[in-house]
Scaffold this active site. Sequence first.
Site, PDB file in Angstrom:
ATOM      1  N   THR A   1      25.632  38.393  90.481  1.00 51.80           N
ATOM      2  CA  THR A   1      26.777  38.814  89.676  1.00 51.80           C
ATOM      3  C   THR A   1      27.988  37.954  90.022  1.00 51.80           C
ATOM      4  OG1 THR A   1      26.015  41.104  89.475  1.00 51.80           O
ATOM      5  CG2 THR A   1      28.364  40.719  89.146  1.00 51.80           C
TER       6      THR A   1
ATOM      7  N   PHE B   1      31.998  37.734  89.965  1.00 50.11           N
ATOM      8  CA  PHE B   1      33.207  38.553  89.934  1.00 50.11           C
ATOM      9  C   PHE B   1      34.428  37.654  89.784  1.00 50.11           C
ATOM     10  CE2 PHE B   1      30.089  40.948  92.285  1.00 50.11           C
ATOM     11  CZ  PHE B   1      30.317  42.273  91.972  1.00 50.11           C
TER      12      PHE B   1
END
Length: 285
Positions: free
Chosen positions: A173, A175
């Site tokens: 992921t 961010f």
Amino acid sequence: MSKLKIAFQGEPGANSHIAIVEAYPDAEPMPCATFEDALSAISSGDADLGMIPIENSVAGRVADIHHLLPASGLFIIGEWFLPVRHQLMAVKGTKLEDIKSVESHVHALGQCRRIIRKLGIKPIVHADTAGSARDISERKDKTVAAIASRLAAKVYGLDILAEDVEDEAHNTTRFVVLAREPKWAAQGSGPLVTTFVFRVRNLPAALYKALGGFATNGVNMTKLESYMVDGNFFATQFYADVDGHPDDKGLAFAIEELKFFSREFRIVGVYPGHPFRATFSEAQD
């Protein structure tokens, strides 16, 4: 001196919480129920920064953020890439054969289909991963498991029954770190990313013409996303990431050309590219 407060969406033990611990070890993570709450906490000054997921290598973009970020008035000052490792957990003393169902965020369940099929258990969608861990710890039901992070198991006192159960090893992921004020990284300070939003004029081939300058000036565009504006099918805004600093000669020319064909343009951030980017750079011919 008071600790830096960093807002995130989710509960203690969420992947966003882990990203904060890794990127800012001395900061105070501030859990928020929704993305809107997290952005509001930054805007109001209740939080100094925000750690917000923007895309995942398996699930794709985090749609809420692409919708909320441009309107928030906040700025990106950094990014962080987190390899996502999912753990299957349950209340202490539970055995794998006891489990009948598993709860987690819809993306986490989708990313762990293999073990769910193998165990023959029922997947149940929960608001978020860490929240599912907290819920099962409170219910003390040995027939229900959760898929969440190792930190969540520690926070809520759960046993990990199966480790790293994600289907794809590359599950990562990205961010972005958000702040109230822009903080541009210095030109020439290393690999940089410039993020901007724009809306092209309603003319034939406007997008093609607007983006042409990036090709002719040798600027690498790593991301281009579109989304509606105010629910209007014919009003489309774009979100883009490019390599470089706006004062670099090539990027400056490309932006100048883009502005000519755009109704709106705003730089959202100029920040250091995370070292993880080097792991997925395409080989040059």
